[in-house]
Design a protein around this motif. Structure first.
Motif, PDB file in Angstrom:
ATOM      1  N   ASN A 252     -18.473 -51.186 -58.482  1.00  0.00           N
ATOM      2  CA  ASN A 252     -17.923 -50.115 -57.654  1.00  0.00           C
ATOM      3  C   ASN A 252     -18.418 -50.319 -56.228  1.00  0.00           C
ATOM      4  OD1 ASN A 252     -16.663 -48.480 -59.825  1.00  0.00           O
ATOM      5  ND2 ASN A 252     -18.777 -48.252 -60.521  1.00  0.00           N
TER       6      ASN A 252
ATOM      7  N   VAL B 181     -18.304 -49.060 -52.120  1.00  0.00           N
ATOM      8  CA  VAL B 181     -18.009 -47.991 -51.161  1.00  0.00           C
ATOM      9  C   VAL B 181     -18.300 -48.532 -49.762  1.00  0.00           C
ATOM     10  CG1 VAL B 181     -18.496 -45.636 -50.438  1.00  0.00           C
ATOM     11  CG2 VAL B 181     -18.658 -46.245 -52.873  1.00  0.00           C
ATOM     12  N   THR B 182     -17.307 -48.515 -48.870  1.00  0.00           N
ATOM     13  CA  THR B 182     -17.500 -49.010 -47.510  1.00  0.00           C
ATOM     14  C   THR B 182     -18.177 -47.951 -46.649  1.00  0.00           C
ATOM     15  OG1 THR B 182     -15.402 -48.168 -46.650  1.00  0.00           O
ATOM     16  CG2 THR B 182     -15.342 -50.293 -47.772  1.00  0.00           C
ATOM     17  N   ASN B 183     -18.574 -48.352 -45.421  1.00  0.00           N
ATOM     18  CA  ASN B 183     -19.192 -47.413 -44.480  1.00  0.00           C
ATOM     19  C   ASN B 183     -18.259 -46.259 -44.134  1.00  0.00           C
ATOM     20  OD1 ASN B 183     -21.502 -48.923 -44.407  1.00  0.00           O
ATOM     21  ND2 ASN B 183     -20.862 -50.113 -42.611  1.00  0.00           N
ATOM     22  N   GLN B 184     -16.947 -46.521 -44.248  1.00  0.00           N
ATOM     23  CA  GLN B 184     -15.977 -45.469 -43.936  1.00  0.00           C
ATOM     24  C   GLN B 184     -15.655 -44.603 -45.156  1.00  0.00           C
ATOM     25  OE1 GLN B 184     -15.455 -48.760 -43.072  1.00  0.00           O
ATOM     26  NE2 GLN B 184     -16.206 -48.414 -40.973  1.00  0.00           N
ATOM     27  N   GLY B 185     -16.332 -44.866 -46.269  1.00  0.00           N
ATOM     28  CA  GLY B 185     -16.120 -44.041 -47.458  1.00  0.00           C
ATOM     29  C   GLY B 185     -14.984 -44.498 -48.347  1.00  0.00           C
ATOM     30  N   VAL B 186     -14.419 -45.678 -48.050  1.00  0.00           N
ATOM     31  CA  VAL B 186     -13.337 -46.184 -48.892  1.00  0.00           C
ATOM     32  C   VAL B 186     -13.933 -46.744 -50.178  1.00  0.00           C
ATOM     33  CG1 VAL B 186     -11.429 -47.834 -49.053  1.00  0.00           C
ATOM     34  CG2 VAL B 186     -11.952 -46.715 -46.865  1.00  0.00           C
ATOM     35  N   LYS B 187     -13.354 -46.373 -51.309  1.00  0.00           N
ATOM     36  CA  LYS B 187     -13.867 -46.795 -52.605  1.00  0.00           C
ATOM     37  C   LYS B 187     -12.902 -47.759 -53.285  1.00  0.00           C
ATOM     38  CE  LYS B 187     -16.346 -42.442 -53.433  1.00  0.00           C
ATOM     39  NZ  LYS B 187     -16.505 -41.290 -54.366  1.00  0.00           N
TER      40      LYS B 187
END
Length: 259
Positions: free
Chosen positions: A31, A33-39
Motif C-alpha cells: 500500500n 501513499v504519496t505526499n499529496q495523499g494519493v493512495k
C-alpha cells in the motif's frame, strides 16, 4: 505478507521474505501513499514452487561404477529440469508447462518451448557455467525460475589399473594401486579410463615396462605379464590420448610390480 506487516516506512521500496513451503501460497500486498495523499496498492501471489535439476556427463566410467561420471573440459552435459509448480488449486501438470532456458544468462530460444525440459550443452572451457530455466504455465498464471552452476575445473581424465581375469573379467571392486605383489607367475592388467569424452575421436594407447615400449594384450588397454625369473621388480606404465574437438585429453598411470 498474508495480512501481516513485514516492512513499512518512507521510501521503503524493497522487502525480503521467505517463499512459502512447497504447495502453499503467500499473498504480498503493498500500500503506497504519496505526499499529496494519493493512495494505490498492488497484490501479487507467490506459490511454493521448486525445480529439481538432474545432470549427467557423457564421459567414460567402468561398467557398474557407483559414482557419478564427472564432466571435464569439452564434455557434453545433459540437464533435465523436474519442476514442481503449484497454484492455489493444487499442483500444475507438467504437460501444461513451457521451459525457457538460458546459458550464462543468454537466452536459448531454439532449446526452449513447451515440453522442452532437457538441455544439452558442452563445457568448452574450465570456467563456471550458469544454466537457468524459467518454467511457466501456458497461460502465464504462474512461473518459477532456478539456476544451476557447473564447472569443469578440477576434473581431468585418468586411468586406473585393475586385475583382469581371463574368465571372470576385470575386478572393478578393487583397484591394484601403484604397488603390485605378484603371487602367481602371470597377471592380466586392465587400464580403465575415467572421464574421457564419450564421442568419436582419435585414440592412442601405449604400454611400457622399465621405460621400454611393450605390446598390449588382446585389447589396447590391457596387458599380460608373465614372470620368467624367481624374483625381481619392474615398473609398468600406461598412457592414453584422445583428441576431441581440437582438444587433447591424456591420462597416465604406473605401478611397481614385485614378483
Amino acid at each position: 505478507l498474508d495480512g501481516k506487516t513485514v516492512a513499512q516506512g518512507v521510501g521503503k521500496k524493497t522487502v525480503d521474505f521467505v517463499l512459502p513451503n512447497l504447495g502453499k501460497e503467500s499473498i504480498l500486498t503493498v500500500n503506497i501513499v504519496t505526499n499529496q495523499g494519493v493512495k494505490t496498492s498492488k497484490i501479487k501471489k507467490f506459490s511454493g514452487s521448486d525445480i529439481d535439476f538432474l545432470w549427467s556427463a557423457n564421459t567414460s566410467v567402468p561398467a557398474g561404477y557407483r559414482g557419478k561420471a564427472l564432466a571435464g573440459r569439452k564434455a557434453f552435459i545433459k540437464i533435465t529440469a523436474l519442476p514442481h509448480l503449484y497454484l492455489a488449486s493444487g499442483p500444475v501438470s507438467r504437460s501444461n508447462l513451457v521451459y525457457d532456458w538460458t546459458f550464462n544468462y543468454k537466452n536459448l530460444p531454439d532449446d526452449s518451448g513447451a515440453d522442452k525440459n532437457t538441455l544439452l550443452i558442452r563445457l568448452n572451457d574450465l570456467g563456471d557455467y550458469v544454466i537457468g530455466v524459467k518454467v511457466s504455465t501456458k497461460d502465464k498464471r504462474t512461473s518459477f525460475q532456478k539456476f544451476l552452476h557447473l564447472s569443469a575445473e578440477g576434473v581431468s581424465p585418468k586411468a586406473v589399473f585393475y586385475k583382469d581375469d581371463p574368465l571372470e573379467g576385470p575386478f572393478y571392486g578393487r583397484a591394484l594401486g601403484n604397488k603390485i605383489s605378484l603371487k602367481t607367475k602371470d597377471i592380466n592388467i586392465r587400464a580403465e579410463p575415467y572421464f574421457f569424452n564419450q564421442e568419436d575421436g582419435k585414440t592412442t594407447y601405449g604400454w611400457s615396462m622399465n621405460d621400454k615400449s611393450v605390446k598390449a594384450g588382446k585389447k589396447p588397454n590391457t596387458i599380460s605379464l608373465v614372470s620368467e625369473e624367481s624374483s625381481g621388480q619392474a615398473r609398468i606404465s600406461f598412457e592414453m590420448e584422445k583428441e576431441v574437438e581440437n582438444s587433447l585429453q591424456t591420462a597416465e598411470t604406473s605401478a611397481n610390480i614385485a614378483f
